[in-house]
Design an enzyme around this catalytic site. Structure first.
Site, PDB file in Angstrom:
ATOM      1  N   LYS A  59       0.814  -1.215   0.000  1.00 36.95           N
ATOM      2  CA  LYS A  59       0.000   0.000   0.000  1.00 36.95           C
ATOM      3  C   LYS A  59       0.849   1.267   0.000  1.00 36.95           C
ATOM      4  O   LYS A  59       0.371   2.344  -0.392  1.00 36.95           O
ATOM      5  CB  LYS A  59      -0.925   0.005   1.218  1.00 36.95           C
ATOM      6  CG  LYS A  59      -1.935  -1.133   1.236  1.00 36.95           C
ATOM      7  CD  LYS A  59      -3.159  -0.795   0.423  1.00 36.95           C
ATOM      8  CE  LYS A  59      -4.259  -1.846   0.613  1.00 36.95           C
ATOM      9  NZ  LYS A  59      -5.478  -1.500  -0.158  1.00 36.95           N
ATOM     10  N   SER A 309       1.593  -9.771   0.065  1.00 39.97           N
ATOM     11  CA  SER A 309       1.187  -8.364  -0.004  1.00 39.97           C
ATOM     12  C   SER A 309       1.515  -7.560   1.249  1.00 39.97           C
ATOM     13  O   SER A 309       1.681  -6.342   1.173  1.00 39.97           O
ATOM     14  CB  SER A 309      -0.306  -8.275  -0.294  1.00 39.97           C
ATOM     15  OG  SER A 309      -1.029  -9.043   0.650  1.00 39.97           O
TER      16      SER A 309
END
Lengths: 321, 321
Positions: A59, A309
């Protein structure tokens, strides 16, 4: 009856420009391998390790790109978002770097470790209830009050372009990939990476992996129509969001298939990545490797990238305790 | 009264030869860094990551060297050792590679994860009680019965030379080091690394770090005389052994200081390495970073290597649960 025109989608040039733009602000994360895990699946796995990214998740890329693209007069009013965690921390980090305020609407059920990270980067946390409606209403209120610019966690061209930079790095780091397995929640990472991978290497098979307990992308992809996420029930807290409009359009165009995985496989995958690879991975980050455990036919005899991730897991509440 | 002549010690040439010899069988482990952990201590830390070594610990080096050096007729009878875990797994792996049998005497209190690793590499596990006396008696019995060659976990020139290769890699990977912090149990890693570091870069300060609950090296180093390890009480299961004869001699010659750390600091260090660096580290492997937490004066404003010795921790029994 005609559908509303879709919002503009990011292009490969936007991802390439984002790659240049955010380079100084992010880590070029390593690609890890494990002879043990290769032997277990009969393939060659390349773990793109975004749990080693700044703020512990991919992110950081999208947030860095969105904040860098804000014109000076908009930036001065600050930024805001709603997020269960990693995007909030990433936006807080990007805002702190630019010296502007950040407001993060966080649901009550967000993990404590993610709440702490947002606070540590100096953002203002605005608590709210866990539903999407409550999150959006609270965000509206923040915008009214502060004039801050909204940076959506995934349904935003700038954010998607930033997340897509994972694919550019991966292609430069790993040769002859045949499959890339990517987690899907809101679809920022999957949409951005799929666009880049299929544009630059059309022969690569792009696989989305989703928890069975939050399977709106799987169902939407099959139906060909974006369905809402209803009562997600999964430990993968980063993947409880529903697919975005832009994200679904990109996924329809560029993704080959989406598969779902059980909660048991997600926990087993986390534990294997910790015990065999010594890497701390959050439940959402373990979802693609859970795909290897439950959909081995995609990986056997192939060279496959597995995108980890993120790694922001509450160590006091590991799911097998 | 004259002391008995010490056994022959390894020389720097033995470490350099071991480096060549075992290169094909081990990983050149990475050196990891963390801006967060640097900021927390005010220094620049370089984490030499032997938890990412084959079999999850630096022990793969010494065992590989010892097994490779066995003449063919000795090797054919197999190898044996007593070990609470990592050396046992490392010896089992090295023996399997050479195609010879391995017998590992393991105390009842060895972690299940380490027992499983030894079995997975195909060695025969010989159970015994947890005391050093019981371990040694059982090992004698195995030697009588099988004729296998003993490879001691640390008081062995070949093993010490193998462990010393960590230092050669570290010096090639990291410039201008001022301090190197190394865990000490039996002293194989500290003795071998200190010999290499002080011979090749005499200006580097070599610091041994030991659990306060198993502080025979700290006391022996201060007194100038090798004391026995009595009733070790620490979660750092890899550091409960008493210093070896060869190891103490090398440590006296080449180590600048030894400091001790509390159990609380060891647990805090494990958790910080997991939460901030996303690395799974066993209690023994976290001991040097615990040294940073409790002896910050050694690290502030300095470029310091922290040796993470291993990552084989039982994820079902993390110490903060």
């Amino acid at each position: 009856m005609t559908a509303a025109a879709p919002p503009p989608l990011p292009r490969i040039e936007d991802i390439q420009a984002a790659h240049e733009r955010i380079g100084p602000y992010i880590h070029r994360t390593p690609v890890l391998t494990s002879a043990l895990l290769d032997a277990a699946c009969g393939g060659s796995l390349f773990f793109k390790s975004e749990h080693l990214q700044k703020a512990g998740a991919f992110k950081a890329r999208g947030a860095a790109n969105a904040v860098a693209l804000l014109p000076e007069q908009d930036a001065a009013r600050g930024v805001c978002t709603h997020s269960s965690g990693n995007h909030g921390a990433a936006l807080a980090l990007a805002a702190a770097r630019r010296g502007i305020p950040a407001h993060v609407v966080m649901p009550d059920n967000a993990p404590a470790v993610k709440r702490a990270a947002v606070a540590a980067y100096g953002a203002t946390i605005v608590p709210c209830e866990g539903t999407l409606t409550a999150r959006e209403a609270m965000l509206d209120e923040v915008v009214q009050r502060t004039g801050a610019c909204v940076v959506h966690p995934y349904d935003d061209e700038r954010v998607i372009a930033g997340q897509g930079t994972v694919a550019l790095e991966l292609l430069a780091q790993t040769e002859d990939l045949e499959v890339v397995a990517i987690p899907v929640g809101g679809g920022g990472l999957l949409g951005g990476m799929a666009l880049a991978l299929k544009t630059l290497r059309p022969g690569i098979r792009v696989l989305g992996v989703e928890p069975a307990g939050a399977d709106d992308a799987f169902r939407s992809f099959g139906l060909g129509e974006r369905l809402p996420q209803t009562s997600p029930d999964t430990i993968a807290d980063g993947l409880r969001a529903g697919l975005g409009v832009r994200n679904f359009a990109l996924i329809q165009q560029h993704v080959d298939a989406i598969v779902t995985v059980s909660e048991e496989a997600i926990i087993a995958a986390m534990k294997l990545l910790m015990s065999r690879m010594k890497q701390v991975v959050e439940p959402s980050g373990a979802v693609p490797y859970a795909g290897v455990l439950e959909h081995g036919e995609w990986f056997r005899g192939r060279r496959a990238a597995i995108v980890i991730s993120g790694g922001n897991v509450d160590l006091d509440r590991l799911p097998w305790y």
